[in-house]
Design a protein around this motif. Structure first.
Motif, PDB file in Angstrom:
ATOM      1  N   ALA A 167       0.368  -1.418   0.208  1.00 56.87           N
ATOM      2  CA  ALA A 167       0.094   0.041   0.390  1.00 56.87           C
ATOM      3  C   ALA A 167       0.662   1.433   0.210  1.00 56.87           C
ATOM      4  CB  ALA A 167      -0.882  -0.010   0.797  1.00 56.87           C
ATOM      5  N   GLY A 168       2.023   1.459   0.910  1.00 60.83           N
ATOM      6  CA  GLY A 168       3.502   2.450   0.368  1.00 60.83           C
ATOM      7  C   GLY A 168       3.505   2.868  -0.640  1.00 60.83           C
ATOM      8  N   TYR A 169       3.446   1.119  -1.334  1.00 59.68           N
ATOM      9  CA  TYR A 169       4.519   1.311  -2.450  1.00 59.68           C
ATOM     10  C   TYR A 169       3.385   2.421  -3.497  1.00 59.68           C
ATOM     11  CZ  TYR A 169       5.755  -0.210  -7.289  1.00 59.68           C
ATOM     12  OH  TYR A 169       6.369  -0.481  -8.610  1.00 59.68           O
ATOM     13  N   TYR A 170       2.106   2.042  -3.463  1.00 64.16           N
ATOM     14  CA  TYR A 170       1.033   2.403  -4.314  1.00 64.16           C
ATOM     15  C   TYR A 170       1.073   3.990  -4.416  1.00 64.16           C
ATOM     16  CZ  TYR A 170      -0.021  -1.826  -6.479  1.00 64.16           C
ATOM     17  OH  TYR A 170      -0.807  -3.298  -7.316  1.00 64.16           O
ATOM     18  N   ALA A 171       1.274   4.335  -2.825  1.00 72.13           N
ATOM     19  CA  ALA A 171       1.022   5.628  -2.105  1.00 72.13           C
ATOM     20  C   ALA A 171       1.996   6.658  -3.185  1.00 72.13           C
ATOM     21  CB  ALA A 171       1.252   6.093  -1.130  1.00 72.13           C
ATOM     22  N   LYS A 172       3.491   5.426  -3.356  1.00 68.47           N
ATOM     23  CA  LYS A 172       4.352   6.841  -3.742  1.00 68.47           C
ATOM     24  C   LYS A 172       4.054   6.635  -5.041  1.00 68.47           C
ATOM     25  CE  LYS A 172       9.610   6.439  -3.630  1.00 68.47           C
ATOM     26  NZ  LYS A 172      10.955   5.603  -2.817  1.00 68.47           N
ATOM     27  N   GLN A 173       4.402   5.187  -5.734  1.00 70.48           N
ATOM     28  CA  GLN A 173       3.747   6.213  -6.997  1.00 70.48           C
ATOM     29  C   GLN A 173       2.398   6.521  -7.340  1.00 70.48           C
ATOM     30  OE1 GLN A 173       5.620   4.208  -9.301  1.00 70.48           O
ATOM     31  NE2 GLN A 173       6.662   3.361  -6.998  1.00 70.48           N
ATOM     32  N   MET A 174       2.238   7.046  -6.515  1.00 65.79           N
ATOM     33  CA  MET A 174       0.691   8.070  -6.684  1.00 65.79           C
ATOM     34  C   MET A 174       1.392   9.971  -6.827  1.00 65.79           C
ATOM     35  SD  MET A 174      -2.863   6.019  -5.462  1.00 65.79           S
ATOM     36  CE  MET A 174      -3.629   7.165  -5.271  1.00 65.79           C
ATOM     37  N   GLY A 175       2.555   9.347  -6.047  1.00 68.95           N
ATOM     38  CA  GLY A 175       2.863  11.042  -6.295  1.00 68.95           C
ATOM     39  C   GLY A 175       3.168  11.359  -4.300  1.00 68.95           C
ATOM     40  N   LEU A 176       2.855  10.277  -3.266  1.00 73.78           N
ATOM     41  CA  LEU A 176       3.113  11.053  -2.365  1.00 73.78           C
ATOM     42  C   LEU A 176       4.838  10.831  -1.927  1.00 73.78           C
ATOM     43  CD1 LEU A 176       1.762  11.357   0.574  1.00 73.78           C
ATOM     44  CD2 LEU A 176       2.098   8.515   0.694  1.00 73.78           C
ATOM     45  N   PRO A 177       4.875  11.925  -1.797  1.00 70.76           N
ATOM     46  CA  PRO A 177       6.814  12.113  -1.795  1.00 70.76           C
ATOM     47  C   PRO A 177       7.223  10.714  -0.317  1.00 70.76           C
ATOM     48  CG  PRO A 177       5.950  14.087  -1.301  1.00 70.76           C
ATOM     49  CD  PRO A 177       4.840  13.635  -0.963  1.00 70.76           C
ATOM     50  N   VAL A 178       7.175   9.843  -0.608  1.00 70.42           N
ATOM     51  CA  VAL A 178       8.133   8.654  -0.054  1.00 70.42           C
ATOM     52  C   VAL A 178       9.531   7.848   0.066  1.00 70.42           C
ATOM     53  CG1 VAL A 178       7.852   6.095   1.045  1.00 70.42           C
ATOM     54  CG2 VAL A 178       5.405   7.395   0.840  1.00 70.42           C
ATOM     55  N   GLY A 179      10.080   8.516   1.009  1.00 67.95           N
ATOM     56  CA  GLY A 179      11.640   8.069   1.159  1.00 67.95           C
ATOM     57  C   GLY A 179      11.595   6.360   0.724  1.00 67.95           C
ATOM     58  N   LYS A 180      12.288   6.283   2.077  1.00 70.79           N
ATOM     59  CA  LYS A 180      12.414   4.916   1.774  1.00 70.79           C
ATOM     60  C   LYS A 180      11.451   3.662   2.518  1.00 70.79           C
ATOM     61  CE  LYS A 180      16.837   5.015   1.578  1.00 70.79           C
ATOM     62  NZ  LYS A 180      17.831   4.341   0.416  1.00 70.79           N
ATOM     63  N   LEU A 181      10.791   2.863   1.840  1.00 72.18           N
ATOM     64  CA  LEU A 181       9.954   2.032   2.304  1.00 72.18           C
ATOM     65  C   LEU A 181      10.291   0.350   2.674  1.00 72.18           C
ATOM     66  CD1 LEU A 181       7.825   2.287  -0.858  1.00 72.18           C
ATOM     67  CD2 LEU A 181       7.012   2.374   1.645  1.00 72.18           C
TER      68      LEU A 181
END
Length: 504
Positions: free
Chosen positions: A270-284
């Protein structure tokens, strides 16, 4: 904009609607449904969400995928609002600062585990779709649990019209409280089955049932495990929520890291998809216990199946992560034929190996860390003594990981996946005295339980599900007696059911 459509990772079903993938669960070709496109969230839009409540934020995130053609906005708002109302904290998933980093508390739902976030919503989506014509108003949910999914699924489905809920769990391999959370529920549409085997055995029975067309169609089979896309979608919201809360407090932080205790890979996906949608996520960070197939993949490219080790974090005692197929599909460049070949080889040999650019891409997408039992207990002890904060043995694996990877900072969020009171035997090894358990868990000790024990046998389990769906028996003794008769050829099943009847 119309709703996002979905296709199987293995290419056998394409362009399905949200309603269809939620009700179907697993694709008919044994693949998992993935979105045909990912919507994006712009910086401006993300900033406009800062003042929203958790429920309002969830509506906005889910509406990116689900338009009025699938669920009209007033109905979507109702589903999400009722789902969030089941949580004890007004923020649903509150964020706390502990030990120099953040902890996202995902355990404020009915069963004190993160899976409540998704399963309350999934139950309400099921109810809405059944009430508006899907499946002729009937659904048989067959789920497998390593501990928390079962009770959360039951809490989301108990008493719902038209739904029969059958949960399989590995006999003796969930915590006592986890088992009681399932087996003390009195609703007649709920059935708990202890399987003589491991979680992976339970999961294999569920998958095989979806791949038995005559059975699947006869009972109108549905899924609550994280193979159901709705669960992954529901979990994306708390990545947005925690990012917004961290950057409310620290406006200079450009991106947020997340450490996720990982078993079936749905939560971190779910975090990976959020990041792919544009959320500024660093490390997962994929944080595993001794059952470290995912850590071995991200460090050496080796997704090699091994036997399961029993640990103090039983919800992570998994050697094949179902949701990982979704990520492998994306790693394969969304090539269903390549993914299908990978999975066929893995199912035959128990091994999948990648190298070169593919491994480098995987390592760019995820970091990983392995924490064994001694390291997990040491982390629980340290946080209790130094910070007066008690971690469950799953959450502690994620916290251990950020220390090993030197990511302890206010830009890092560790997902706390369960309340420590669900695992008192493990936590009490290093925390003395134990904090008193929540009343909702304490009362479980005195409630009557009911469950059936069955062998690790597909035909026996399917016969039991049919009995539950079509006979709707009021007494479990009747279930056992009848099932023993119809499965008389399966000697082990008969013995287990007769033993259950004697105990009752």
């Amino acid at each position: 904009m119309p709703s996002v459509t979905y296709s199987s990772t293995r290419g056998g079903q394409t362009n399905l609607a949200f309603r269809d993938v939620v009700m179907q669960g697993l694709a008919h070709d044994r693949g998992l449904f993935v979105p045909d496109r990912l919507p994006t969230v712009s910086t401006t839009e993300l900033e406009s969400w800062r003042s929203l409540s958790y429920a309002e934020l969830a509506v906005n995130v889910i509406a990116k995928f689900v338009g009025d053609d699938q669920v009209p906005l007033p109905n979507l708002r109702d589903i999400v609002t009722r789902s969030c109302a089941a949580f004890r904290d007004a923020q649903v998933t509150p964020l706390v600062h502990v030990g120099g980093h953040y902890v996202l508390e995902l355990f404020h739902g009915p069963t004190f585990a993160f899976k409540d976030v998704a399963l309350q919503m999934l139950g309400n989506f099921f109810e809405y779709f059944l009430s508006t014509g899907s499946n002729g108003g009937r659904l048989a949910v067959l789920g497998a649990t390593s501990g928390d999914t079962g009770s959360a699924a039951i809490a989301g489905l108990r008493g719902k019209k038209g739904i029969t809920c059958v949960i399989l769990f590995p006999n003796g391999r969930v915590s006592a409280i986890q088992e009681r959370q399932m087996t003390t529920v009195p609703d007649e549409n709920v059935h708990c089955v202890a399987i003589d085997g491991t979680f992976d055995d339970c999961q294999d029975i569920v998958k095989a049932s979806f791949n038995t067309p005559a059975f699947r169609d006869k009972v109108h089979l549905g899924a609550v495990n994280s193979i159901n896309w709705c669960r992954v979608l529901a979990q994306t919201t708390y990545y947005y929520w925690s990012y917004l809360r961290v950057t409310d407090a620290h406006k200079d932080i450009p991106e947020v890291h997340f450490s996720v205790p990982t078993g079936n890979f749905g939560d971190v996906l779910a975090g990976y998809y959020a990041k792919q949608m544009g959320l500024p996520v660093g490390k997962l960070i994929v944080a595993t216990n001794e059952n470290d197939i995912l850590h071995r993949f991200f460090t050496a490219g080796e997704y090699h199946r091994e036997s399961i080790a029993e640990t103090i974090s039983p919800s992570m005692d998994i050697c094949v992560s179902s949701n990982f197929e979704r990520y492998l599909f994306h790693l394969a460049g969304n090539d269903a034929s390549m993914l299908s070949a990978w999975m066929q080889a893995f199912e035959k040999t128990g091994q999948l190996t990648i190298q070169g650019d593919l491994l480098r891409q995987a390592q760019a997408d995820f970091d990983s860390c392995r924490g064994d039992t001694s390291q997990t207990l040491a982390t629980i002890e340290t946080y209790h003594q130094k910070h007066q904060y008690v971690l469950c043995p799953h959450s502690a694996v994620g916290v251990y990981a950020i220390h090993q990877l030197s990511l302890v900072s206010s830009a890092t969020v560790c997902l706390a996946t369960a309340h420590e009171a669900k695992f008192p035997a493990a936590v009490a090894q290093v925390v003395e005295p134990m904090p008193p358990p929540p009343t909702e868990l304490a009362v479980l000790r005195d409630l009557p339980t009911r469950r059936v024990e069955l062998p690790n046998d597909l035909a026996t389990v399917q016969a039991f599900v049919e009995e539950c769906v079509f006979s709707r028996p009021r007494k479990w003794q009747a279930v056992a007696k009848h099932l023993a008769a119809v499965t008389v050829a399966v000697g082990v099943a008969a013995v287990a059911l007769q033993a259950m009847t004697r105990r009752r």
